[in-house]
Design a protein around this motif. Sequence first.
Motif, PDB file in Angstrom:
ATOM      1  N   VAL A 119       1.179  -1.058   0.221  1.00 39.44           N
ATOM      2  CA  VAL A 119      -0.135   0.087  -0.034  1.00 39.44           C
ATOM      3  C   VAL A 119       0.979   1.394  -0.088  1.00 39.44           C
ATOM      4  O   VAL A 119       0.887   2.313  -0.657  1.00 39.44           O
ATOM      5  N   PRO A 120       2.153   1.304   0.981  1.00 37.32           N
ATOM      6  CA  PRO A 120       2.507   2.621   0.972  1.00 37.32           C
ATOM      7  C   PRO A 120       3.550   2.870  -0.509  1.00 37.32           C
ATOM      8  O   PRO A 120       3.661   4.405  -1.222  1.00 37.32           O
ATOM      9  N   VAL A 121       3.954   1.351  -1.462  1.00 38.89           N
ATOM     10  CA  VAL A 121       4.559   1.710  -2.143  1.00 38.89           C
ATOM     11  C   VAL A 121       3.988   2.309  -3.193  1.00 38.89           C
ATOM     12  O   VAL A 121       4.254   3.514  -4.391  1.00 38.89           O
ATOM     13  N   ALA A 122       2.131   1.809  -3.351  1.00 34.21           N
ATOM     14  CA  ALA A 122       1.407   2.803  -4.921  1.00 34.21           C
ATOM     15  C   ALA A 122       0.893   3.636  -3.962  1.00 34.21           C
ATOM     16  O   ALA A 122       0.721   4.501  -5.155  1.00 34.21           O
ATOM     17  N   LEU A 123       0.966   4.559  -2.743  1.00 32.49           N
ATOM     18  CA  LEU A 123       0.112   5.921  -2.577  1.00 32.49           C
ATOM     19  C   LEU A 123       1.507   6.687  -3.093  1.00 32.49           C
ATOM     20  O   LEU A 123       1.624   7.847  -2.659  1.00 32.49           O
ATOM     21  N   ILE A 124       3.038   6.078  -2.210  1.00 31.84           N
ATOM     22  CA  ILE A 124       4.033   7.464  -2.448  1.00 31.84           C
ATOM     23  C   ILE A 124       4.841   7.105  -3.849  1.00 31.84           C
ATOM     24  O   ILE A 124       4.732   8.129  -4.078  1.00 31.84           O
ATOM     25  N   ALA A 125       4.999   6.079  -4.289  1.00 29.52           N
ATOM     26  CA  ALA A 125       5.433   6.139  -5.125  1.00 29.52           C
ATOM     27  C   ALA A 125       5.028   6.192  -6.707  1.00 29.52           C
ATOM     28  O   ALA A 125       4.969   6.477  -7.585  1.00 29.52           O
ATOM     29  N   LYS A 126       3.322   6.060  -6.567  1.00 27.07           N
ATOM     30  CA  LYS A 126       2.688   5.747  -7.325  1.00 27.07           C
ATOM     31  C   LYS A 126       2.793   5.464  -8.980  1.00 27.07           C
ATOM     32  O   LYS A 126       3.011   6.055  -9.833  1.00 27.07           O
ATOM     33  N   PRO A 127       3.054   3.966  -8.561  1.00 27.77           N
ATOM     34  CA  PRO A 127       3.686   3.236  -9.981  1.00 27.77           C
ATOM     35  C   PRO A 127       1.906   3.179 -11.044  1.00 27.77           C
ATOM     36  O   PRO A 127       1.114   3.448 -10.386  1.00 27.77           O
ATOM     37  N   ILE A 128       2.136   2.858 -12.534  1.00 27.36           N
ATOM     38  CA  ILE A 128       1.047   3.200 -12.956  1.00 27.36           C
ATOM     39  C   ILE A 128       0.253   2.116 -13.719  1.00 27.36           C
ATOM     40  O   ILE A 128       0.917   1.193 -13.376  1.00 27.36           O
ATOM     41  N   PRO A 129      -1.084   2.837 -12.975  1.00 30.60           N
ATOM     42  CA  PRO A 129      -1.944   1.768 -13.256  1.00 30.60           C
ATOM     43  C   PRO A 129      -2.132   1.117 -14.408  1.00 30.60           C
ATOM     44  O   PRO A 129      -2.074   1.255 -14.968  1.00 30.60           O
ATOM     45  N   GLY A 130      -2.610  -0.226 -14.138  1.00 31.34           N
ATOM     46  CA  GLY A 130      -2.606  -1.226 -15.620  1.00 31.34           C
ATOM     47  C   GLY A 130      -1.290  -1.321 -16.297  1.00 31.34           C
ATOM     48  O   GLY A 130      -1.517  -2.885 -17.893  1.00 31.34           O
ATOM     49  N   LYS A 131      -0.642  -1.325 -15.267  1.00 32.08           N
ATOM     50  CA  LYS A 131       0.641  -1.636 -16.511  1.00 32.08           C
ATOM     51  C   LYS A 131       1.469  -3.034 -15.677  1.00 32.08           C
ATOM     52  O   LYS A 131       1.292  -3.219 -14.085  1.00 32.08           O
ATOM     53  N   ALA A 132       1.933  -4.111 -15.959  1.00 33.92           N
ATOM     54  CA  ALA A 132       2.533  -4.798 -15.246  1.00 33.92           C
ATOM     55  C   ALA A 132       3.780  -4.964 -14.435  1.00 33.92           C
ATOM     56  O   ALA A 132       4.181  -3.589 -14.809  1.00 33.92           O
ATOM     57  N   PRO A 133       3.921  -5.358 -13.046  1.00 36.70           N
ATOM     58  CA  PRO A 133       4.718  -5.591 -12.817  1.00 36.70           C
ATOM     59  C   PRO A 133       6.038  -5.782 -12.706  1.00 36.70           C
ATOM     60  O   PRO A 133       6.325  -6.161 -13.907  1.00 36.70           O
TER      61      PRO A 133
END
Length: 168
Positions: free
Chosen positions: A148-162
């Motif tokens: 969760v902190p990774v997603a909320l702080i770093a904001k990886p691009i939604p819909g893209k593969a890891p």
Amino acid sequence: MSTPTTTKQDNLQSRLPDPTQLFPELAAIAGAMSKATRNGSIPHTTIGLVQLRAGQIVGSTYHTVRQAGNLRKAGETEERITAVASWQDAPYFTDAERVALELVEAVLTPNPSGERVPDELYAKASAHYDDKALWTLTLAISQICFFVPVALIAKPIPGKAPGKNYSR
């Protein structure tokens, strides 16, 4: 009138680079967490539903899109995926899935009047899941909370593969 060829989605940028560039061991940690939750004691669908609900609760577009996509790939119906946000009154979930969704909500939602996971909720969960399954469910919630902190702080691009969800 011409139609634009790019959308805001096409121009999304992550805030931070791929963390595995800085911490290569992160891939092994993520893999181990995933392996631990895929031990067969609870259906993979239940894990996906729980992790989708967690993404919704914390307001993470990345996790919501990712988990919904994973559920689609696993053959879940659009009705079930869409209804996770309103699972309490949706007719699409088993009693065990409902308890799992209730549990993730209890863990991630502050309770100003007391304990987040009261004995009554634990009793409901233990009526549907044995010790290994309860630990698996706990680890599945822990797994999404780890990211969760990774997603909320770093904001990886939604819909893209890891690995491809960071712009730098």
